[in-house]
Design an enzyme around this catalytic site. Structure first.
Site, mmCIF file in Angstrom:
data_model
loop_
_atom_site.group_PDB
_atom_site.id
_atom_site.type_symbol
_atom_site.label_atom_id
_atom_site.label_comp_id
_atom_site.label_asym_id
_atom_site.label_seq_id
_atom_site.Cartn_x
_atom_site.Cartn_y
_atom_site.Cartn_z
ATOM 1 C CB THR A 1 -1.044 0.000 1.313
ATOM 2 O OG1 THR A 1 -0.037 0.435 2.491
ATOM 3 C CG2 THR A 1 -1.616 -1.209 1.450
ATOM 4 C CG ASP A 2 -0.237 4.682 -2.027
ATOM 5 O OD1 ASP A 2 0.355 4.057 -2.856
ATOM 6 O OD2 ASP A 2 -1.276 5.449 -2.265
ATOM 7 C CB CYS A 3 0.734 4.140 4.476
ATOM 8 S SG CYS A 3 -0.951 3.318 4.466
ATOM 9 C CE1 TYR A 4 2.175 -0.475 8.391
ATOM 10 C CE2 TYR A 4 0.326 0.861 7.336
ATOM 11 C CZ TYR A 4 0.830 0.418 8.615
ATOM 12 O OH TYR A 4 0.716 0.868 9.768
ATOM 13 N N PRO A 5 4.650 -0.003 2.294
ATOM 14 C CG PRO A 5 6.753 1.175 1.950
ATOM 15 C CD PRO A 5 5.624 0.971 2.710
#
Ligand code: SF4
Ligand code: SF4
Lengths: 399, 134
Positions: A138-142
């Site tokens: 995800t954008d916050c958990y790459p």
């Protein structure tokens, strides 16, 4: 004579409380009578140590750099899958979880060498455990993948949370069929070859306070070698079962949900279990203190093995097919003697629950209280009693 | 020479007079310690065989050729005491009483002298306290 928990705690703090194990209490009551003993004794300690499949552990691993979202992905500890339907780095690993590639019962009877219960034992023993994660980005958990080693001291929280422990009485399992069967009650030889039971009997916590007069939400207990708490009534809670006059249920009755900090616990009191042909589990050590608030509570706590009866159930046909048939009733004194009489046959007995360890737990809890290290708690609320009509239902299968 | 053996007979050989034939042929003495049939219908015989070393070895060789699994009781079962939780669930399963409950110490004990290495306790022990050492 009526005592309050506050009064007992005052005595504990001053080092003046009189504490005995349930086994010692039974002896005292036989010799001196309940009336006299009830006045003298402040706390009775109990214990049990047996496989309890409905156990498991919440873990928060902390965040890696860059971050990874385990929630919604796949998480393995030493190859055993953990439940990852929670926030980014929280998981729950259940005692009965098995590696995806475990042959299970395809090679009957399966060995079930390693599973969730063993992961918990390894963690509590301070061993390094392999953590593997496969997930989405995800954008916050790459980060998408991770493989590393962790140990108990590395993680933030490790909370043992067991939805169902501490069964109040249990079946004695036998096999009436012509072939050996492999069950959660152990290996059962054909035609009443053996009879297996799983309770500490006269030391078992909920048999010593059969109506849960002193045990409820918030009760402080011994859990796995550390301090834990009663977190709720346990799943499959059934206070409405038939009981003998002395309050002892004729079949499995009440249960408890328990919670505690794994970091305080010890591998001597939390052990992984392999049940051939069945699966894996966790052997949990539990001790519950019973405050002797009045004579009635003392009388219950002093019920000996001879007066605690368990139902004998056939696990080859009746149990698998939900037939409520009881082949007979035997008491724990008979069970512990190593043989029982059943259907005109002498049947040797074995226990899955360790009485020796149960006794050790009751003694440790007694020491903690005597030293003033462990105070009793007032329960925050009562669990449903027999009068509530609370019972447990079976699953109806429908189209 | 004397040897303690466990012989595992496949179901097809169970009803053949194998031992009496061998004993005659190789001039051996034997003493049956235990005989039982497993749930899988394998015949198990625990026996002491006595005789001249070369005869004994030929007899064992012949058994193996017939499809009998021969296990010397030297390949042994051990109890790892730290792992035993003294639950007792293995006791009624042991066919020879090699695992027993000692009242005074309330502990489960193992007597390797009596053990015939049948292996059932290894399957039954939830904490893997009973192990096979070869
Ligand atoms: S292997 Fe175990 S069950 Fe078999 S004889 Fe030896 S001690 Fe008894
Ligand atoms: S089954 Fe295992 S743990 Fe239980 S008494 Fe036997 S050897 Fe000990």
């Amino acid at each position: 004579m009526r005592k309050t928990i506050a009064e007992i705690n005052e005595k504990i703090k001053k080092g003046k409380a009189v504490v005995v194990t349930a086994e010692e209490l039974i002896d005292m009551c036989k010799k001196q009578g309940v009336k006299k003993v009830a006045k003298e004794i402040d706390v009775v300690t109990t214990g049990t140590f047996g496989p309890m499949c409905s156990s498991g552990l919440f873990i928060n691993f902390g965040h890696a750099n860059p971050r990874i979202k385990m929630g919604g992905g796949k998480v393995y500890l030493n190859g055993v899958p953990a439940y990852a339907g929670l926030a980014a780095v929280d998981v729950y690993i259940g005692a009965s979880a098995l590696p995806d590639n475990d042959p299970r019962n395809t090679e009957y009877p399966g060995d079930f060498k390693y599973g969730g219960g063993h992961v918990i034992e390894d963690l509590v023993a301070g061993k390094e455990v392999k953590l593997e994660v496969m997930t989405y980005k995800t954008d916050c958990y790459p980060r998408k993948e991770l493989s590393t080693w962790i140990k108990l001291s590395d993680v933030n929280e490790a909370i043992l949370f067991n939805p169902r422990n501490c069964y109040q009485n249990y079946n004695v399992a036998v096999n009436l069929s012509k072939k050996t069967i492999y069950t959660y009650m152990g290996i059962l030889k054909p035609e009443l070859g053996n009879a297996n039971y799983c309770s500490a009997g006269q030391l078992s916590p909920l048999l010593k306070d059969p109506y849960l007069k002193t045990i409820g939400f918030g009760t402080r207990i011994f859990l796995g070698g550390g301090v834990g708490y009663v977190a709720w009534w346990g799943t499959q809670f059934n206070p409405s079962v038939k009981r003998r006059k002395n309050g002892i249920p004729l079949s499995p009755g009440c249960t408890l949900a328990l919670i505690g900090d794994l970091k305080q616990m010890k591998p001597e009191f939390l052990r992984g279990a392999s049940l051939t042909g069945y699966g894996v589990s966790l052997i949990v050590g539990i001790g519950i203190p019973i405050p002797v608030l009045n004579e009635e509570i003392c009388r219950w706590a002093a019920i000996p093995d001879e007066e605690i009866y368990a139902p004998v159930v056939d696990y080859s046909n009746d149990y698998p097919n939900c037939k409520d048939k009881v082949l007979g009733e035997v008491n724990y004194a008979q069970l512990k003697s190593g043989k029982i009489e059943l259907m005109g046959k002498e049947v040797p007995t074995g226990s899955l629950s360790s009485y020796k360890k149960a006794k050790e737990i009751a003694s440790i809890l007694k020491e903690w209280i005597l030293k003033g290290e462990f105070l009793l708690t007032e329960k925050i609320f009562d669990f449903p009693g027999p009068e509530s009509g609370y019972t447990f239902k079976s699953l109806k299968i429908r189209e | 020479m004397e040897e303690k053996l466990v012989l595992h007979f496949p179901p097809t050989l169970i009803d053949k007079p194998i031992i009496s034939d061998l004993v005659r042929k190789y001039d051996l003495h034997f003493n049956i310690l235990k005989a039982y049939i497993t749930p899988e219908e394998e015949g198990n015989l625990v026996l002491e065989l006595k005789g001249e070393e070369k005869n004994l070895n030929s007899a064992i060789e012949e058994l193996k050729n017939m499809g009998v699994k021969v296990q010397s009781i030297k390949s042994d079962v051990k109890m790892i005491e730290e792992r035993c939780i003294h639950c007792t669930v293995c006791i009624p399963l042991c066919p020879v009483g090699a695992i027993y409950f000692e009242k005074e110490t309330e502990s489960v004990k193992f007597n390797p002298e009596k053990c015939i290495a049948c292996g059932i306790c290894i399957k039954a022990c939830p904490t893997k306290a009973m192990v096979l050492t070869i």
